[in-house]
Design an enzyme around this catalytic site. Structure first.
Site, PDB file in Angstrom:
ATOM      1  N   ASP A 267       5.585  -0.927   5.418  1.00 41.25           N
ATOM      2  CA  ASP A 267       4.670   0.192   5.650  1.00 41.25           C
ATOM      3  C   ASP A 267       5.045   1.339   4.720  1.00 41.25           C
ATOM      4  O   ASP A 267       6.073   1.286   4.021  1.00 41.25           O
ATOM      5  CB  ASP A 267       4.683   0.644   7.106  1.00 41.25           C
TER       6      ASP A 267
ATOM      7  N   HIS B 165      -9.588  -4.368   9.747  1.00 38.81           N
ATOM      8  CA  HIS B 165     -10.774  -3.647  10.227  1.00 38.81           C
ATOM      9  C   HIS B 165     -10.796  -2.196   9.739  1.00 38.81           C
ATOM     10  O   HIS B 165     -11.815  -1.514   9.860  1.00 38.81           O
ATOM     11  CB  HIS B 165     -10.890  -3.727  11.756  1.00 38.81           C
TER      12      HIS B 165
END
Length: 351
Positions: free
Chosen positions: A214, A252
């Site tokens: 990340d 998404h």
């Protein structure tokens, strides 16, 4: 005339529906679920107002708030009398308790905050305009991700929201879909945040080397242990090599073009060889529209979430046909969908 009044009532219901959201946020801000839980039994308005240090003159206002929250099934009235209503928790409000490992309050605070409410006022301008900027960018002059990097409180709340959601997903995935992880020696959790998901997997499979990838501000302060490590990086640039690449609630956030770029990087990461005889794969936890067993409420959740992704991030939820097109464009040969995670599904994608 009855039909006209029914139509008017329907319009009013949706016009004022935001009040349900704000009433829930108020209950969370006041700590009402925890106050009732700590009381140990159904709680009257009088005792609730006293515990919350609410002005006695406003106790009737607290009753009016609770009346809406009962209607919304966050609380239930117990032992009702004309003068002494008592309130107790429902399964939904138990999920709002601070000590609950699946606590949903950070998620509610993020979505119910002013920052996330303002973009909806720009939706019609966005639809009629030709700019690629999301309604969120139109409202705030920067992307959601830029805001999360600049505003520590938003970053913290968002990370907490994703972590609590991952705790709930872990509980189901490792119990019902654990076989999908078995036999693999390495995993990278792309966009894995503070490592709630990868951490649970690392405990369940101690022989698997687990990596959380990340951005620096997201994993700042996170420390690895045993078979769990953290790596700073950008999924659009490179993903560490692994047998399994996990994407939970990632794709998404992005349109098809960017999702294909991410999936191509994932394909590079799993390569053509794997420590598992079945080869490497990408594991996606995301919604598959129109494909679940949750009934009308789950269907509505999916559709609302799709609009939220569109408004906040220019992202989207996808049906199976749309997922298949993205996988093919990214160079994958096949996929398998398991429907067992609430409104979401586990999708295994093979190169």
């Amino acid at each position: 005339m009855d039909g006209l009044f029914d139509a008017q009532a329907h319009i009013w219901n949706y016009t004022f529906k935001f009040i349900n959201t704000m009433s829930l946020k108020c209950a969370i801000d006041l700590g009402i679920p925890d106050i009732i839980h700590n009381h140990g039994k159904p709680m009257t308005i009088y005792h609730m107002a006293k515990a919350l240090s609410i002005n006695p003159a406003k106790s009737r206002a607290l009753y009016r708030l609770m009346r809406v929250l009962v209607r919304s099934e966050f609380f239930v009235e117990v032992g009702i009398s004309d003068e002494d209503e008592s309130y107790w928790l429902t399964p939904a409000s138990r999920l709002l308790l601070n000590h609950n490992p699946f606590c949903a309050t950070p998620f509610c605070r993020v979505v119910g905050g002013r920052l996330m409410q303002e973009p909806w006022h720009y939706l019609s301008d966005w639809l009629t305009g030709d700019r690629h900027l999301s309604p969120f960018e139109m409202a705030h002059g920067a992307t959601f991700w830029d805001h999360a990097e600049r505003v520590p409180r938003l970053n913290r709340l968002f990370n907490e929201a994703m972590a609590s959601d991952s705790s709930l997903v872990n509980h189901v995935v490792l119990r019902e879909c654990g076989e999908a992880f078995r036999g693999y020696k390495s995993l990278v959790d792309v966009g894995g945040g503070t490592g709630e998901m990868a951490g649970a997997i690392s405990v369940a499979f101690p022989d698997m080397a687990c990596v959380v990838l990340d951005l620096p501000h997201v994993i700042a302060g996170s420390k690895g242990k045993d078979n769990l490590t953290y790596v700073e990086g950008d999924m659009f640039e490179a993903i560490p090599q692994a047998d399994l690449v996990l994407l939970k609630s990632i794709l998404h956030d992005w349109d098809d073009e960017d999702s294909i770029k991410i999936l191509k990087k994932c394909r590079e990461a799993i390569g053509s060889s794997s420590s598992n005889e079945r080869g490497g794969k990408v594991m996606i936890i995301d919604m598959v529209l129109n494909n679940h067993g949750g009934g009308d409420k789950a269907m509505e959740d999916q559709l609302l979430y799709d609009l939220a992704m569109m408004t906040y991030l220019n992202g989207k939820e996808r049906d199976e046909r749309e997922w298949a097109a993205v996988f093919t464009s990214a160079g994958y040969s096949s996929y398998k969908i398991t429907h067992s995670i609430g409104v979401r599904s586990l999708i295994e994608v093979y190169p």
